[in-house]
Design a protein around this motif. Structure first.
Motif, PDB file in Angstrom:
ATOM      1  N   PHE A  38      -3.741  54.786 -36.556  1.00  0.00           N
ATOM      2  CA  PHE A  38      -4.545  56.078 -36.027  1.00  0.00           C
ATOM      3  C   PHE A  38      -3.807  56.289 -34.566  1.00  0.00           C
ATOM      4  N   MET A  39      -3.671  57.565 -34.449  1.00  0.00           N
ATOM      5  CA  MET A  39      -3.257  58.228 -33.171  1.00  0.00           C
ATOM      6  C   MET A  39      -4.176  59.343 -32.770  1.00  0.00           C
ATOM      7  N   SER A  40      -4.943  59.134 -31.626  1.00  0.00           N
ATOM      8  CA  SER A  40      -5.938  60.043 -31.345  1.00  0.00           C
ATOM      9  C   SER A  40      -5.549  61.646 -31.293  1.00  0.00           C
ATOM     10  N   PRO A  41      -6.331  62.534 -31.956  1.00  0.00           N
ATOM     11  CA  PRO A  41      -5.624  63.695 -31.977  1.00  0.00           C
ATOM     12  C   PRO A  41      -5.721  64.590 -30.414  1.00  0.00           C
ATOM     13  N   PHE A  42      -6.657  63.802 -29.506  1.00  0.00           N
ATOM     14  CA  PHE A  42      -6.574  64.244 -28.239  1.00  0.00           C
ATOM     15  C   PHE A  42      -5.300  64.052 -27.550  1.00  0.00           C
ATOM     16  N   TRP A  43      -4.734  63.073 -27.607  1.00  0.00           N
ATOM     17  CA  TRP A  43      -3.373  62.852 -26.954  1.00  0.00           C
ATOM     18  C   TRP A  43      -2.226  63.547 -27.695  1.00  0.00           C
ATOM     19  N   LEU A  44      -2.416  63.438 -29.095  1.00  0.00           N
ATOM     20  CA  LEU A  44      -1.487  64.306 -29.932  1.00  0.00           C
ATOM     21  C   LEU A  44      -1.482  65.764 -29.348  1.00  0.00           C
ATOM     22  N   ALA A  45      -2.914  66.376 -29.110  1.00  0.00           N
ATOM     23  CA  ALA A  45      -2.663  67.660 -28.597  1.00  0.00           C
ATOM     24  C   ALA A  45      -2.193  67.871 -27.262  1.00  0.00           C
ATOM     25  N   ILE A  46      -2.404  67.022 -26.469  1.00  0.00           N
ATOM     26  CA  ILE A  46      -1.753  66.960 -24.804  1.00  0.00           C
ATOM     27  C   ILE A  46      -0.064  67.288 -25.007  1.00  0.00           C
ATOM     28  N   ALA A  47       0.303  66.289 -25.987  1.00  0.00           N
ATOM     29  CA  ALA A  47       1.687  66.128 -26.057  1.00  0.00           C
ATOM     30  C   ALA A  47       2.235  67.533 -26.753  1.00  0.00           C
ATOM     31  N   LEU A  92       5.285  51.219 -17.932  1.00  0.00           N
ATOM     32  CA  LEU A  92       3.977  51.312 -18.693  1.00  0.00           C
ATOM     33  C   LEU A  92       4.024  51.145 -20.191  1.00  0.00           C
ATOM     34  N   LEU A  93       5.140  52.027 -20.749  1.00  0.00           N
ATOM     35  CA  LEU A  93       5.369  51.855 -22.255  1.00  0.00           C
ATOM     36  C   LEU A  93       5.673  50.691 -22.651  1.00  0.00           C
ATOM     37  N   SER A  94       6.637  49.764 -21.991  1.00  0.00           N
ATOM     38  CA  SER A  94       6.845  48.555 -22.450  1.00  0.00           C
ATOM     39  C   SER A  94       5.922  47.629 -22.448  1.00  0.00           C
ATOM     40  N   THR A  95       5.018  47.636 -21.460  1.00  0.00           N
ATOM     41  CA  THR A  95       4.140  46.651 -21.361  1.00  0.00           C
ATOM     42  C   THR A  95       2.715  46.867 -22.158  1.00  0.00           C
ATOM     43  N   SER A  96       2.874  48.271 -22.659  1.00  0.00           N
ATOM     44  CA  SER A  96       1.474  48.695 -23.412  1.00  0.00           C
ATOM     45  C   SER A  96       1.949  48.811 -24.769  1.00  0.00           C
ATOM     46  N   GLY A  97       3.153  48.635 -25.179  1.00  0.00           N
ATOM     47  CA  GLY A  97       3.346  48.675 -26.513  1.00  0.00           C
ATOM     48  C   GLY A  97       3.565  50.338 -27.044  1.00  0.00           C
ATOM     49  N   ARG A  98       3.816  51.200 -25.997  1.00  0.00           N
ATOM     50  CA  ARG A  98       3.786  52.552 -26.070  1.00  0.00           C
ATOM     51  C   ARG A  98       2.614  52.931 -26.510  1.00  0.00           C
ATOM     52  N   HIS A  99       1.588  52.899 -25.543  1.00  0.00           N
ATOM     53  CA  HIS A  99       0.263  53.099 -25.895  1.00  0.00           C
ATOM     54  C   HIS A  99       0.237  54.643 -25.762  1.00  0.00           C
ATOM     55  N   PRO A 100      -0.917  55.189 -26.566  1.00  0.00           N
ATOM     56  CA  PRO A 100      -1.055  56.562 -26.615  1.00  0.00           C
ATOM     57  C   PRO A 100      -1.335  57.411 -25.044  1.00  0.00           C
ATOM     58  N   TRP A 101      -2.187  56.623 -24.326  1.00  0.00           N
ATOM     59  CA  TRP A 101      -2.592  57.068 -23.234  1.00  0.00           C
ATOM     60  C   TRP A 101      -1.338  57.423 -22.479  1.00  0.00           C
ATOM     61  N   ALA A 102      -0.336  56.231 -22.259  1.00  0.00           N
ATOM     62  CA  ALA A 102       0.937  56.398 -21.713  1.00  0.00           C
ATOM     63  C   ALA A 102       1.884  57.500 -22.178  1.00  0.00           C
ATOM     64  N   LEU A 103       2.098  57.582 -23.530  1.00  0.00           N
ATOM     65  CA  LEU A 103       2.766  58.518 -24.061  1.00  0.00           C
ATOM     66  C   LEU A 103       2.264  59.776 -23.840  1.00  0.00           C
ATOM     67  N   GLY A 104       1.046  60.282 -23.881  1.00  0.00           N
ATOM     68  CA  GLY A 104       0.484  61.547 -23.443  1.00  0.00           C
ATOM     69  C   GLY A 104       0.368  61.869 -22.177  1.00  0.00           C
ATOM     70  N   THR A 105       0.129  60.927 -21.368  1.00  0.00           N
ATOM     71  CA  THR A 105       0.426  61.158 -19.957  1.00  0.00           C
ATOM     72  C   THR A 105       1.878  61.573 -19.266  1.00  0.00           C
ATOM     73  N   ILE A 120       8.557  62.959 -27.312  1.00  0.00           N
ATOM     74  CA  ILE A 120       7.341  62.042 -27.091  1.00  0.00           C
ATOM     75  C   ILE A 120       6.308  62.773 -28.233  1.00  0.00           C
ATOM     76  N   TYR A 121       6.048  63.873 -28.466  1.00  0.00           N
ATOM     77  CA  TYR A 121       5.300  64.554 -29.401  1.00  0.00           C
ATOM     78  C   TYR A 121       5.559  63.936 -30.770  1.00  0.00           C
ATOM     79  N   ASP A 122       6.993  64.187 -31.074  1.00  0.00           N
ATOM     80  CA  ASP A 122       7.556  63.914 -32.399  1.00  0.00           C
ATOM     81  C   ASP A 122       7.260  62.342 -32.791  1.00  0.00           C
ATOM     82  N   GLU A 123       7.412  61.300 -31.677  1.00  0.00           N
ATOM     83  CA  GLU A 123       7.301  59.941 -31.770  1.00  0.00           C
ATOM     84  C   GLU A 123       5.730  59.700 -32.198  1.00  0.00           C
ATOM     85  N   MET A 124       4.671  60.365 -31.496  1.00  0.00           N
ATOM     86  CA  MET A 124       3.458  60.226 -31.791  1.00  0.00           C
ATOM     87  C   MET A 124       3.014  60.887 -32.988  1.00  0.00           C
ATOM     88  N   GLU A 125       3.495  61.880 -33.442  1.00  0.00           N
ATOM     89  CA  GLU A 125       3.259  62.435 -34.702  1.00  0.00           C
ATOM     90  C   GLU A 125       3.501  61.624 -35.993  1.00  0.00           C
TER      91      GLU A 125
END
Length: 255
Positions: free
Chosen positions: A214-223, A172-185, A202-207
């Motif tokens: 742009f990185m959704s604060p929702f998925w950042l919060a989940i991570a 999922l990460l490789s095919t989506s370009g490490r999409h926030p939905w994939a990382l957060g889930t 994962i959180y450190d990467e997203m942050e």
């Protein structure tokens, strides 16, 4: 033009751009489409979604959905969205949402997105075994669909099959370009499995990415929550509410 308007809405939903930038554009273009073709169900569907998902104006969204179904009773995208979002905010019962999603699937049986949405509704209804079966079927319909693959990870994680969900991560990460939905889930799954260090990575990467894109604060919060960073998570969720980012209940599962 109606499809272009929904493309902007999807950019907001999937975190490609700040919601405040794209949802108003989605509405504006859909309204222009209706000025040309007043009975275009697709345009009404986009506006209904904007009212529900961005404006949180639920009283306004319901008549718009009714208009869509009056114009096109087999509008499966709207029917699936109405089921999912209605259940997530408790405006319809689980049984009613499942029935609505079943109808959408029967109206469009070869659509992997509709099948995955049905799976997601089943998950919200607490019917995780059925959700997993439908998630697998969506993948059979379209093995290259990001949404179908993400939903398969979600179904596995919500059903408590954490190792299975993690196994899906690399693809999922490789095919989506490490999409926030994939990382957060994936972070959420690690957190539920008792692996906060993996969630923290994962959180450190997203942050770090959030400083450049742009990185959704929702998925950042989940991570952040999954990594045990409660204060960070609360601040990010407050920001997500203010910015109307994603759906704040997107990863909640029934008790």
């Amino acid at each position: 033009m109606a499809w272009l308007s929904d493309s902007y809405r999807l950019m907001g939903i999937f975190g490609a751009a700040p919601p405040s930038e794209v949802f108003p554009k989605a509405r504006s273009i859909a309204e222009r489409a209706l000025a040309i073709a007043p009975d275009m169900a697709e345009a009404y569907s986009t506006i209904a979604s904007v009212e529900e998902q961005y404006e949180r104006n639920y009283a306004a969204s319901e008549p718009l959905y009714d208009r869509v179904f009056a114009l096109d009773p087999r509008h499966s995208r709207s029917r699936a969205q109405h089921a999912l979002w209605g259940l997530s905010r408790n405006s319809i019962s689980a049984d009613a949402a499942v029935a609505e999603a079943v109808r959408a699937m029967h109206d469009d049986p070869l659509n992997a997105w509709v099948s995955a949405m049905y799976s997601w509704v089943l998950g919200l209804a607490g019917r995780h075994a059925e959700s997993m079966v439908e998630a697998e079927r969506a993948m059979q319909l379209d093995a290259e669909s990001f949404f179908a693959l993400w939903n398969l990870m979600r179904a596995a994680a919500w059903g408590g099959h954490y190792d299975r969900a993690v196994e899906l991560g690399p693809l999922l990460l490789s095919t989506s370009g490490r999409h926030p939905w994939a990382l957060g889930t994936l972070a959420w799954t690690h957190g539920k499995a008792g692996r906060p260090d993996a969630a923290r990575a994962i959180y450190d990467e997203m942050e770090a990415r959030s400083r450049l894109e742009f990185m959704s604060p929702f998925w950042l919060a989940i991570a952040a929550a999954s990594a045990g960073l409660a204060d960070h998570s609360i601040r990010l969720l407050e920001r997500a509410v203010i910015e109307r980012a994603d759906h704040v209940r997107m990863l909640e599962t029934p008790d």
